[in-house]
Scaffold this motif. Structure first.
Motif, PDB file in Angstrom:
ATOM      1  N   VAL A 113       0.812  -1.214   0.000  1.00 41.40           N
ATOM      2  CA  VAL A 113       0.000   0.000   0.000  1.00 41.40           C
ATOM      3  C   VAL A 113       0.847   1.266   0.000  1.00 41.40           C
ATOM      4  CG1 VAL A 113      -1.683   1.326   1.331  1.00 41.40           C
ATOM      5  CG2 VAL A 113      -1.947  -1.152   1.100  1.00 41.40           C
ATOM      6  N   LEU A 114       1.909   1.299   0.807  1.00 38.34           N
ATOM      7  CA  LEU A 114       2.711   2.506   0.929  1.00 38.34           C
ATOM      8  C   LEU A 114       3.516   2.774  -0.338  1.00 38.34           C
ATOM      9  CD1 LEU A 114       4.009   2.204   4.601  1.00 38.34           C
ATOM     10  CD2 LEU A 114       2.347   3.863   3.713  1.00 38.34           C
ATOM     11  N   ARG A 115       3.703   4.053  -0.621  1.00 40.01           N
ATOM     12  CA  ARG A 115       4.403   4.500  -1.828  1.00 40.01           C
ATOM     13  C   ARG A 115       5.718   5.179  -1.452  1.00 40.01           C
ATOM     14  NH1 ARG A 115       1.192   2.413  -6.104  1.00 40.01           N
ATOM     15  NH2 ARG A 115      -0.889   2.213  -5.212  1.00 40.01           N
ATOM     16  N   ALA A 116       6.592   5.232  -2.423  1.00 39.17           N
ATOM     17  CA  ALA A 116       7.902   5.844  -2.184  1.00 39.17           C
ATOM     18  C   ALA A 116       7.766   7.271  -1.690  1.00 39.17           C
ATOM     19  CB  ALA A 116       8.727   5.800  -3.473  1.00 39.17           C
ATOM     20  N   ARG A 117       6.803   8.018  -2.219  1.00 37.90           N
ATOM     21  CA  ARG A 117       6.633   9.422  -1.838  1.00 37.90           C
ATOM     22  C   ARG A 117       6.327   9.599  -0.355  1.00 37.90           C
ATOM     23  NH1 ARG A 117       0.896   9.731  -1.884  1.00 37.90           N
ATOM     24  NH2 ARG A 117      -0.049   8.219  -3.319  1.00 37.90           N
ATOM     25  N   SER A 118       5.781   8.565   0.277  1.00 31.46           N
ATOM     26  CA  SER A 118       5.374   8.684   1.670  1.00 31.46           C
ATOM     27  C   SER A 118       6.522   8.480   2.649  1.00 31.46           C
ATOM     28  CB  SER A 118       4.261   7.678   1.977  1.00 31.46           C
ATOM     29  OG  SER A 118       3.143   7.915   1.173  1.00 31.46           O
ATOM     30  N   VAL A 119       7.595   7.842   2.222  1.00 30.84           N
ATOM     31  CA  VAL A 119       8.697   7.542   3.140  1.00 30.84           C
ATOM     32  C   VAL A 119      10.030   8.132   2.680  1.00 30.84           C
ATOM     33  CG1 VAL A 119       7.598   5.445   3.986  1.00 30.84           C
ATOM     34  CG2 VAL A 119       9.118   5.313   2.031  1.00 30.84           C
ATOM     35  N   MET A 120      10.042   8.826   1.561  1.00 30.09           N
ATOM     36  CA  MET A 120      11.292   9.397   1.047  1.00 30.09           C
ATOM     37  C   MET A 120      11.691  10.631   1.854  1.00 30.09           C
ATOM     38  SD  MET A 120      10.111  11.515  -2.352  1.00 30.09           S
ATOM     39  CE  MET A 120       9.306  13.124  -2.158  1.00 30.09           C
ATOM     40  N   ALA A 150      25.370  10.524  -5.807  1.00 29.02           N
ATOM     41  CA  ALA A 150      26.016   9.799  -6.912  1.00 29.02           C
ATOM     42  C   ALA A 150      26.061   8.295  -6.661  1.00 29.02           C
ATOM     43  CB  ALA A 150      27.422  10.342  -7.123  1.00 29.02           C
ATOM     44  N   ASP A 151      25.951   7.861  -5.392  1.00 29.50           N
ATOM     45  CA  ASP A 151      26.087   6.446  -5.085  1.00 29.50           C
ATOM     46  C   ASP A 151      24.739   5.710  -5.041  1.00 29.50           C
ATOM     47  OD1 ASP A 151      25.138   7.737  -2.856  1.00 29.50           O
ATOM     48  OD2 ASP A 151      26.405   6.648  -1.425  1.00 29.50           O
ATOM     49  N   ALA A 152      23.656   6.352  -5.497  1.00 26.65           N
ATOM     50  CA  ALA A 152      22.347   5.698  -5.507  1.00 26.65           C
ATOM     51  C   ALA A 152      22.352   4.528  -6.484  1.00 26.65           C
ATOM     52  CB  ALA A 152      21.256   6.695  -5.884  1.00 26.65           C
ATOM     53  N   GLN A 153      21.566   3.511  -6.147  1.00 30.42           N
ATOM     54  CA  GLN A 153      21.488   2.306  -6.989  1.00 30.42           C
ATOM     55  C   GLN A 153      20.524   2.459  -8.159  1.00 30.42           C
ATOM     56  OE1 GLN A 153      22.172   1.773  -3.592  1.00 30.42           O
ATOM     57  NE2 GLN A 153      24.199   1.226  -4.366  1.00 30.42           N
ATOM     58  N   GLY A 154      19.969   3.638  -8.344  1.00 31.37           N
ATOM     59  CA  GLY A 154      19.066   3.882  -9.454  1.00 31.37           C
ATOM     60  C   GLY A 154      17.933   4.793  -9.039  1.00 31.37           C
ATOM     61  N   GLN A 155      16.913   4.838  -9.891  1.00 27.88           N
ATOM     62  CA  GLN A 155      15.768   5.700  -9.648  1.00 27.88           C
ATOM     63  C   GLN A 155      14.499   4.863  -9.468  1.00 27.88           C
ATOM     64  OE1 GLN A 155      15.460   8.461 -12.926  1.00 27.88           O
ATOM     65  NE2 GLN A 155      17.222   9.673 -12.251  1.00 27.88           N
ATOM     66  N   VAL A 156      13.598   5.387  -8.638  1.00 25.46           N
ATOM     67  CA  VAL A 156      12.266   4.801  -8.501  1.00 25.46           C
ATOM     68  C   VAL A 156      11.261   5.931  -8.626  1.00 25.46           C
ATOM     69  CG1 VAL A 156      13.023   2.880  -7.047  1.00 25.46           C
ATOM     70  CG2 VAL A 156      12.292   5.023  -5.969  1.00 25.46           C
ATOM     71  N   ASP A 157      10.073   5.608  -9.112  1.00 25.17           N
ATOM     72  CA  ASP A 157       9.039   6.619  -9.242  1.00 25.17           C
ATOM     73  C   ASP A 157       8.408   6.907  -7.881  1.00 25.17           C
ATOM     74  OD1 ASP A 157       7.255   8.160 -11.286  1.00 25.17           O
ATOM     75  OD2 ASP A 157       5.836   7.196  -9.918  1.00 25.17           O
ATOM     76  N   HIS A 158       7.963   8.123  -7.685  1.00 27.28           N
ATOM     77  CA  HIS A 158       7.394   8.518  -6.390  1.00 27.28           C
ATOM     78  C   HIS A 158       6.153   7.699  -6.040  1.00 27.28           C
ATOM     79  CE1 HIS A 158       3.791  11.121  -7.569  1.00 27.28           C
ATOM     80  NE2 HIS A 158       4.232  10.632  -8.700  1.00 27.28           N
ATOM     81  N   TYR A 218      17.933   4.887  -3.260  1.00 25.55           N
ATOM     82  CA  TYR A 218      17.419   5.252  -4.574  1.00 25.55           C
ATOM     83  C   TYR A 218      17.075   6.732  -4.628  1.00 25.55           C
ATOM     84  CZ  TYR A 218      16.967   0.221  -5.135  1.00 25.55           C
ATOM     85  OH  TYR A 218      17.240  -1.133  -5.207  1.00 25.55           O
ATOM     86  N   VAL A 219      17.130   7.273  -5.831  1.00 20.60           N
ATOM     87  CA  VAL A 219      16.614   8.608  -6.090  1.00 20.60           C
ATOM     88  C   VAL A 219      15.152   8.463  -6.490  1.00 20.60           C
ATOM     89  CG1 VAL A 219      16.780  10.654  -7.556  1.00 20.60           C
ATOM     90  CG2 VAL A 219      18.868   9.476  -6.826  1.00 20.60           C
ATOM     91  N   VAL A 220      14.290   9.244  -5.854  1.00 20.10           N
ATOM     92  CA  VAL A 220      12.854   9.199  -6.138  1.00 20.10           C
ATOM     93  C   VAL A 220      12.524  10.304  -7.135  1.00 20.10           C
ATOM     94  CG1 VAL A 220      10.533   9.306  -5.170  1.00 20.10           C
ATOM     95  CG2 VAL A 220      12.410   8.328  -3.822  1.00 20.10           C
ATOM     96  N   THR A 221      11.830   9.954  -8.202  1.00 24.94           N
ATOM     97  CA  THR A 221      11.490  10.924  -9.239  1.00 24.94           C
ATOM     98  C   THR A 221       9.985  11.075  -9.383  1.00 24.94           C
ATOM     99  OG1 THR A 221      11.473   9.283 -11.016  1.00 24.94           O
ATOM    100  CG2 THR A 221      13.584  10.356 -10.533  1.00 24.94           C
ATOM    101  N   LYS A 222       9.582  12.243  -9.850  1.00 21.77           N
ATOM    102  CA  LYS A 222       8.196  12.505 -10.227  1.00 21.77           C
ATOM    103  C   LYS A 222       8.219  13.157 -11.587  1.00 21.77           C
ATOM    104  CE  LYS A 222       3.940  14.850  -8.805  1.00 21.77           C
ATOM    105  NZ  LYS A 222       3.294  15.709  -7.777  1.00 21.77           N
TER     106      LYS A 222
END
Length: 367
Positions: free
Chosen positions: A290-297, A306-314, A333-337
């Motif tokens: 249920v929980l989304r990346a945007r809620s815990v980022m 620079a050391d992030a393992q990639g991107q995830v959507d918000h 991870y870097v969170v993107t919108k």
């Protein structure tokens, strides 16, 4: 005896982010022979049980304050007897309140004449029912066009509009069949098509999917969300199912014994329950799903690491991020919108979010 020890809705009245289409203010409903007396008792602090035992009046709703955002899905949920179906029937005045205001586009519907009220029900609000409420002697096409037919529109226009919405909900080619020839899920699709054919900006859905089998129910939830992406209706959805509420709600209102215990953005309620009742209510939810990346980022400050393992959507679920990480808690991870970096998320923070707060009061399961 005074009121139960519950959080007051006025202290947690989080308005939706969109402009309000429907506003409920200070709404009370007392059922009985002397509702005005009952209202005074409730305002003096008498709770639901004592109002019935001592005064013979039934508390339906107590001091309801909700703003329903335009183009959003407001879900009103609670267990049996919480007042959710009573509340939705106040919006089109199928039930008259004992006190309070119900505003649609800033106008109190309590001031409406009989003609204005009829117009509200025919053109401004459509309704989807739990038991489908299709006319058995009418074809699917005729059922779908019922609202326009009641308004007196031309038959050719009615049939064209009804056929369009039947196609849209996945019922191509069944317009000449009758309701008894369709499955439960298909019948409810007809109910949704009927509501859409009315072209009303507000849809009231009272336990609309509760009578369906689980897999069909999931399909209908997905259909509703898919339609909403394009149509942006103001939807008021009643349910007793928390998983369903968390899936479809933009704004969630949780009732108990006729009052609001907590309301707000569903993710925030899940992470920050304001009351032991809510803590217990959400305790068994699969939070990863249920929980989304945007809620815990963490909001992004400066350049993405620079050391992030990639991107995830918000809007990615925590479950999908855990699968991607392979369970490695060192990942971040870097969170993107919309492909723009907006935050960072590390697996340690993600795992902490999966642990619910445990309530010392187990009362939520006893209602």
């Amino acid at each position: 005896m005074g009121m139960d020890n519950v959080a007051t809705e006025n202290t947690i009245n989080t308005a939706p982010s969109a402009p309000a289409k429907v506003v409920i203010r200070d709404l009370f409903k007392i059922f009985g022979s002397d509702p005005k007396m009952g209202l005074q008792q409730v305002r003096n602090g008498v709770n639901k049980t004592d109002l019935l035992d001592q005064h013979g009046q039934v508390l339906g709703l107590r001091d309801i304050n909700v703003e329903m955002g335009e183009g959003q899905i407001t879900v009103i949920m609670g267990l049996s007897g919480s007042g959710k179906s009573t509340l939705i029937r106040h919006l089109n005045r199928l039930i008259e309140p004992t006190a309070g205001e119900i505003l649609v586009d800033g106008v109190d519907v309590m001031s409406y004449s009989a003609t204005q009220l009829r117009e509200l029900r025919q053109s401004q609000m459509s309704m989807v029912f739990q038991k489908f409420a299709l006319l058995p002697h009418r074809t699917v096409l005729q059922n779908a066009g019922m609202a326009m037919r009641i308004r007196g529109d031309q038959e050719d226009a009615i049939n064209a509009e009804a056929a369009k919405w039947l196609d849209r909900v996945g019922l191509q080619g069944v317009g000449n069949q009758y309701p008894h020839q369709l499955s439960g899920g298909m019948q409810q699709r007809v109910g949704i098509a009927r509501a859409l054919t009315s072209n009303a900006p507000i849809m009231l859905m009272d336990e609309a999917f509760s009578a369906l089998d689980p897999l069909i129910r999931t399909d209908m939830q997905n259909l509703l969300l898919e339609l909403q992406k394009d149509l942006h209706k103001t939807i008021v959805f009643i349910t007793h199912d928390l998983d369903e509420a968390l899936k479809i709600a933009d704004h969630l209102v949780i009732l108990k014994d006729g009052h609001i215990v907590q309301q707000g953005e569903p993710q925030d309620i899940l992470l920050n329950p304001s009351d032991p009742y809510i803590e217990d209510f959400v305790g068994d939810i699969n939070r990863a799903r249920v929980l989304r990346a945007r809620s815990v980022m963490e909001p992004l400050v400066g350049e993405p690491p620079a050391d992030a393992q990639g991107q995830v959507d918000h809007d990615d679920t925590l479950e999908s991020i855990i699968a991607r990480s392979g369970g490695d808690i060192s990942h971040g991870y870097v969170v993107t919108k919309d492909n723009v970096p907006v935050g960072t998320l590390n697996m340690t923070a993600l795992l902490k979010a999966l642990v619910p707060r445990i309530s010392s009061d187990s009362g939520a399961r006893n209602y």
